[in-house]
Scaffold this active site. Sequence first.
Site, mmCIF file in Angstrom:
data_model
loop_
_atom_site.group_PDB
_atom_site.id
_atom_site.type_symbol
_atom_site.label_atom_id
_atom_site.label_comp_id
_atom_site.label_asym_id
_atom_site.label_seq_id
_atom_site.Cartn_x
_atom_site.Cartn_y
_atom_site.Cartn_z
ATOM 1 N N LYS A 138 -2.155 11.162 -3.252
ATOM 2 C CA LYS A 138 -1.478 11.845 -4.364
ATOM 3 C C LYS A 138 -1.524 13.362 -4.225
ATOM 4 C CE LYS A 138 -1.613 7.951 -7.444
ATOM 5 N NZ LYS A 138 -2.416 6.938 -6.705
HETATM 6 C C1 LIG Z 1 -1.995 5.664 -6.482
HETATM 7 C C2 LIG Z 1 -2.621 4.936 -5.366
HETATM 8 C C3 LIG Z 1 -2.015 3.807 -4.792
HETATM 9 C C4 LIG Z 1 -0.730 3.205 -5.314
HETATM 10 O O1 LIG Z 1 0.363 4.049 -5.103
HETATM 11 P P1 LIG Z 1 1.752 3.771 -5.875
HETATM 12 O O2 LIG Z 1 2.616 4.942 -5.577
HETATM 13 O O3 LIG Z 1 1.361 3.709 -7.334
HETATM 14 O O4 LIG Z 1 2.293 2.490 -5.374
HETATM 15 C C5 LIG Z 1 -2.625 3.214 -3.686
HETATM 16 N N1 LIG Z 1 -3.794 3.688 -3.199
HETATM 17 C C6 LIG Z 1 -4.411 4.765 -3.734
HETATM 18 C C7 LIG Z 1 -5.695 5.205 -3.144
HETATM 19 C C8 LIG Z 1 -3.851 5.437 -4.827
HETATM 20 O O5 LIG Z 1 -4.479 6.498 -5.350
#
Ligand SMILES: *Cc1c(COP(=O)(O)O)cnc(C)c1O
Length: 451
Positions: free
Chosen positions: A110
Amino acid sequence: MHYLSTRGQTRPHTFSEAVEAGLAPDGGLFLPESLPDLSGKLGAWASLSYPELAAEFFQVFAPEISAQEWRAMTAQAYAKFDSPDVAPLRKITEKTYVLELFHGPTLAFKDFALQLLGLLYKRQTRLSGKHLAVLGATSGDTGSAAIHGCMGQEGITIFILYPDGRVAPLQERQMACTGAANVFAIPVPGTFDDAQRVVKEIFGDTAFAQGINLSAVNSINIARVLAQCVYYLWAWMKLPEAARATAEFVVPTGNFGNVMAGWLAQQMGMKCGGFRVATNQNDILYRFFTTGEYRQGEVMPSYAPSMDIQAASNFERYLYFVLGRDPARVREVMARMKAGEAVTLPQQPSSFRASRMSDEIIPKVIAQMWQDWQYVLDPHTACAFTDMAQDRVSVVLATASPAKFPEVVTQATGAEPTHPMLEALKSKALSTFPLPATAEAVKAFIVEKMG
Ligand SMILES: *Cc1c(COP(=O)(O)O)cnc(C)c1O
């Protein structure tokens, strides 16, 4: 380039307007009005550094921001990553590559979007002269990435609500040990849904939200999806040429934001073999892609908490394309989904496969990958390692560092994963601002802190 809402009842927005709004006023999600064909540019882009590639990419989508400004923003956004490649592509076997997306300040993918979003917010406050209050609810990773994107930025104050005692201890430290005066980490009683409900209620008070210049940080901002397209292009261009056309990206999935970005990159000319949506035991998307039926269930807590989701908030963007870009049909289907109805969608030749992994298997996969390849997976990335394609290259997106999830990883490998950034957090003072889970209490707090 303009941005349209999936629900069709919002006037076209510029990139900056769409970023500022987050959610479209009609409740839909923004998408570019048309998807450009980037295939002619990829040859020239292959030699760029990661920040340069991101700057070139965003100029296509937001030409109202100058090339020079984009280069400055992307250079700054990715300067804090601890790998010179930003998103290193590691070859594990002849057929398996791992794209490591956890080298940013909060050690999860993210950061790619939220470091940039923080700078876009800052640019917006500079242009408008108005102080911005950023508000969001988190179950862990989004909140910490948002805080690290906004901390210390002039003109921005950020408030993040999270369920008290229900985020991982290290995630809480990432939010509450920044030492930054413009960051407020707010534990509230209850679950993530309670925190989310308070945030929604506050935004529902539009007079309050506009008066205080409140902006939502959540997983549906178009800038986030676009920022994530960049690492797909980056990885694809780093693959051996012969592998590209059939390569399958394997994406640990919760809200469908990450894999949506990959699919958009494919629609824009990244000729790959497709995608595998890898879920944990919360398998709504697995069931959708194997049966065509979208039916919500109960969330079951798992070792991969950032994928513990039963209503994938970015799925509406994909729906829009599946339903022939017809906003009236999107509105109808979304209303049925919101009412909890199971919806069956027209099956179509698709670029997606899907897999699921139960909680019993996750530690076994981590142990096996460690034993076979001396490669340590986090529990989210572990969900990708099943049902591997045999006949082509797989690129697994590693969404978090194993060091963020020491309990399950230690149990599986016998060695505790660490990271200097997380070690440094352990000695810092925790600064949290506990509040009751009510809109009134949180609004009063925001007013007090915004002065
Ligand atoms: C947010 C997140 C996900 C999922 O990602 P999406 O975009 O919601 O499908 C998977 N792994 C980690 C470590 C995350 O922080």
